[in-house]
Design a protein around this motif. Sequence first.
Motif: not given
Length: 152
Positions: A58-66
């Motif tokens: 979740i942290v990775t997806l949110l950081v990389t997505g944004h």
Amino acid sequence: MPLAISLHLLAAVIWVGGMFFAYQCLRPVAAKVLEPPLRLTLWCHLFSRFFAWVWGAIVTLLVTGHWMIGLMGGMAAVGMHVHVMLATGYLMVALFLHLYFAPYQRLKKAVGASDWPQAGVQLNKIRLFVGINLLLGLITVINAVGGRMLYA
């Protein structure tokens, strides 16, 4: 951008793939061959390990997505498929947060107290949320791969 998209993809594979394995492969077998105390204990321990990976995903997806949205010029510059991906992703996170902080915590408590009927109730609730999140995850993957063409 290659680093961000690679990390994003790996995090999605870990989360969605883990849900697919648990829901479609492990659940039917465990339900058939294990008695409730063993089955519920197995799930409790399995979730403990898997959910640690989900938090990282979740942290990775949110950081990389944004991060990638920023590199592409912000929300106004990205396609509809990115908006859809962001919406389904945040819905998945919200469902996971509920699953983690409500039925999963009650499952752990029930298994610790050997309250197998209550543990079974909580496992069924978790199964529902995992099933919904798996469906959302698969929709998100399809949208990520083909969404640019769908909304063109």
